[in-house]
Design a protein around this motif. Sequence first.
Motif, PDB file in Angstrom:
ATOM      1  N   VAL A  40       0.847  -1.190   0.000  1.00  0.00           N
ATOM      2  CA  VAL A  40       0.000   0.000   0.000  1.00  0.00           C
ATOM      3  C   VAL A  40       0.885   1.243   0.000  1.00  0.00           C
ATOM      4  N   ILE A  41       0.513   2.189  -0.828  1.00  0.00           N
ATOM      5  CA  ILE A  41       1.174   3.496  -0.814  1.00  0.00           C
ATOM      6  C   ILE A  41       0.132   4.512  -0.383  1.00  0.00           C
ATOM      7  N   LEU A  42       0.379   5.127   0.775  1.00  0.00           N
ATOM      8  CA  LEU A  42      -0.489   6.187   1.265  1.00  0.00           C
ATOM      9  C   LEU A  42      -0.053   7.474   0.583  1.00  0.00           C
ATOM     10  N   VAL A  43      -0.945   8.058  -0.216  1.00  0.00           N
ATOM     11  CA  VAL A  43      -0.596   9.216  -1.040  1.00  0.00           C
ATOM     12  C   VAL A  43      -1.299  10.458  -0.519  1.00  0.00           C
ATOM     13  N   HIS A  44      -0.509  11.503  -0.293  1.00  0.00           N
ATOM     14  CA  HIS A  44      -1.083  12.786   0.125  1.00  0.00           C
ATOM     15  C   HIS A  44      -0.484  13.891  -0.729  1.00  0.00           C
ATOM     16  N   SER A  45      -1.348  14.724  -1.255  1.00  0.00           N
ATOM     17  CA  SER A  45      -0.903  15.880  -2.030  1.00  0.00           C
ATOM     18  C   SER A  45      -1.255  17.127  -1.239  1.00  0.00           C
ATOM     19  N   GLN A  46      -0.244  17.818  -0.766  1.00  0.00           N
ATOM     20  CA  GLN A  46      -0.495  19.014   0.020  1.00  0.00           C
ATOM     21  C   GLN A  46      -0.392  20.255  -0.852  1.00  0.00           C
ATOM     22  N   GLU A  47      -1.247  21.206  -0.548  1.00  0.00           N
ATOM     23  CA  GLU A  47      -1.198  22.468  -1.274  1.00  0.00           C
ATOM     24  C   GLU A  47      -0.054  23.309  -0.762  1.00  0.00           C
ATOM     25  N   GLU A  48       0.526  24.077  -1.676  1.00  0.00           N
ATOM     26  CA  GLU A  48       1.568  25.015  -1.291  1.00  0.00           C
ATOM     27  C   GLU A  48       0.965  26.043  -0.343  1.00  0.00           C
ATOM     28  N   PRO A  49       1.696  26.437   0.687  1.00  0.00           N
ATOM     29  CA  PRO A  49       1.141  27.390   1.643  1.00  0.00           C
ATOM     30  C   PRO A  49       0.802  28.730   0.980  1.00  0.00           C
ATOM     31  N   THR A  50      -0.274  29.316   1.453  1.00  0.00           N
ATOM     32  CA  THR A  50      -0.632  30.648   0.977  1.00  0.00           C
ATOM     33  C   THR A  50      -0.339  31.638   2.093  1.00  0.00           C
ATOM     34  N   ILE A  51       0.381  32.676   1.733  1.00  0.00           N
ATOM     35  CA  ILE A  51       0.711  33.724   2.693  1.00  0.00           C
ATOM     36  C   ILE A  51       0.541  35.057   1.996  1.00  0.00           C
ATOM     37  N   PRO A  52       0.292  36.109   2.758  1.00  0.00           N
ATOM     38  CA  PRO A  52       0.115  37.410   2.132  1.00  0.00           C
ATOM     39  C   PRO A  52       1.402  37.861   1.437  1.00  0.00           C
ATOM     40  N   LEU A  69       8.909  30.099   4.598  1.00  0.00           N
ATOM     41  CA  LEU A  69       9.587  28.922   5.148  1.00  0.00           C
ATOM     42  C   LEU A  69       8.887  28.401   6.396  1.00  0.00           C
ATOM     43  N   LYS A  70       8.411  29.291   7.234  1.00  0.00           N
ATOM     44  CA  LYS A  70       7.685  28.891   8.442  1.00  0.00           C
ATOM     45  C   LYS A  70       6.412  28.135   8.074  1.00  0.00           C
ATOM     46  N   GLU A  71       5.688  28.644   7.075  1.00  0.00           N
ATOM     47  CA  GLU A  71       4.452  27.991   6.631  1.00  0.00           C
ATOM     48  C   GLU A  71       4.737  26.639   5.974  1.00  0.00           C
ATOM     49  N   VAL A  72       5.808  26.560   5.195  1.00  0.00           N
ATOM     50  CA  VAL A  72       6.192  25.280   4.575  1.00  0.00           C
ATOM     51  C   VAL A  72       6.491  24.252   5.668  1.00  0.00           C
ATOM     52  N   GLY A  73       7.239  24.669   6.688  1.00  0.00           N
ATOM     53  CA  GLY A  73       7.545  23.769   7.809  1.00  0.00           C
ATOM     54  C   GLY A  73       6.279  23.291   8.505  1.00  0.00           C
ATOM     55  N   LYS A  74       5.333  24.204   8.694  1.00  0.00           N
ATOM     56  CA  LYS A  74       4.063  23.852   9.337  1.00  0.00           C
ATOM     57  C   LYS A  74       3.307  22.824   8.498  1.00  0.00           C
ATOM     58  N   LYS A  75       3.212  23.057   7.183  1.00  0.00           N
ATOM     59  CA  LYS A  75       2.530  22.108   6.288  1.00  0.00           C
ATOM     60  C   LYS A  75       3.224  20.745   6.306  1.00  0.00           C
ATOM     61  N   ASP A  76       4.553  20.761   6.282  1.00  0.00           N
ATOM     62  CA  ASP A  76       5.305  19.504   6.306  1.00  0.00           C
ATOM     63  C   ASP A  76       5.034  18.720   7.586  1.00  0.00           C
ATOM     64  N   ARG A  77       4.977  19.415   8.733  1.00  0.00           N
ATOM     65  CA  ARG A  77       4.675  18.736  10.000  1.00  0.00           C
ATOM     66  C   ARG A  77       3.259  18.165   9.993  1.00  0.00           C
ATOM     67  N   GLN A  78       2.304  18.919   9.436  1.00  0.00           N
ATOM     68  CA  GLN A  78       0.927  18.436   9.352  1.00  0.00           C
ATOM     69  C   GLN A  78       0.846  17.193   8.466  1.00  0.00           C
ATOM     70  N   PHE A  97       3.161  -0.961   4.069  1.00  0.00           N
ATOM     71  CA  PHE A  97       2.859   0.320   3.447  1.00  0.00           C
ATOM     72  C   PHE A  97       4.100   1.190   3.338  1.00  0.00           C
ATOM     73  N   GLU A  98       3.982   2.190   2.500  1.00  0.00           N
ATOM     74  CA  GLU A  98       4.942   3.281   2.453  1.00  0.00           C
ATOM     75  C   GLU A  98       4.137   4.548   2.226  1.00  0.00           C
ATOM     76  N   THR A  99       4.775   5.681   2.424  1.00  0.00           N
ATOM     77  CA  THR A  99       4.061   6.942   2.259  1.00  0.00           C
ATOM     78  C   THR A  99       4.665   7.737   1.113  1.00  0.00           C
ATOM     79  N   TYR A 100       3.836   8.576   0.528  1.00  0.00           N
ATOM     80  CA  TYR A 100       4.271   9.450  -0.563  1.00  0.00           C
ATOM     81  C   TYR A 100       3.515  10.761  -0.427  1.00  0.00           C
ATOM     82  N   SER A 101       4.236  11.857  -0.460  1.00  0.00           N
ATOM     83  CA  SER A 101       3.566  13.153  -0.461  1.00  0.00           C
ATOM     84  C   SER A 101       4.246  14.060  -1.473  1.00  0.00           C
ATOM     85  N   GLN A 102       3.448  14.932  -2.030  1.00  0.00           N
ATOM     86  CA  GLN A 102       3.955  15.880  -3.014  1.00  0.00           C
ATOM     87  C   GLN A 102       3.158  17.166  -2.899  1.00  0.00           C
ATOM     88  N   GLU A 103       3.842  18.258  -3.008  1.00  0.00           N
ATOM     89  CA  GLU A 103       3.183  19.555  -2.985  1.00  0.00           C
ATOM     90  C   GLU A 103       2.591  19.805  -4.370  1.00  0.00           C
TER      91      GLU A 103
END
Length: 169
Positions: A40-52, A69-78, A97-103
Amino acid sequence: MAQHKNSRRTILLGVDASEHSERALNWYIKNLCNKERDDVILVHSQEEPTIPASAGPYDDGSTFYDVYLKEVGKKDRQTKKLLDGFGTKCELHGVKFETYSQENTKPGEVICKLAKDVNANLIVMGSRGMGTLRRTLLGSVSDYCVHHAHIPVAIVPPPNRHGDHARSS
């Protein structure tokens, strides 16, 4: 050519932080899981952070890049927390299983491309049960995968919200 009975299967499971992904994993484990054959490959596609957007420093002296960079770190931790949670459930059921994520802002594209790249046998994902108009306006990851993947896609629907009881056969 028929697949050998003991050959490996690669199953992609699209996940996000919704109850729909949890339901899809539960359905896979209950109905399809073959611990001896499945990868099983657990796949997650995260959106790029939006900041003003701002060219200058913010009130706290940080720059746009610092905030980004702070927002990217937060998204990566989530994302890590999300995938770790699904991974823990797989481990509890003995699922390899293995995991896969991509922005990416288009998770359906990520899932379909990965399915092709790893020669997956099946995609499993939950559905929010959106109506036709809402799905047309907002888009649907499951709808995209059904129409663009070249392998079977299992869509796990939400529970019946209208109180109708499913017929048993």
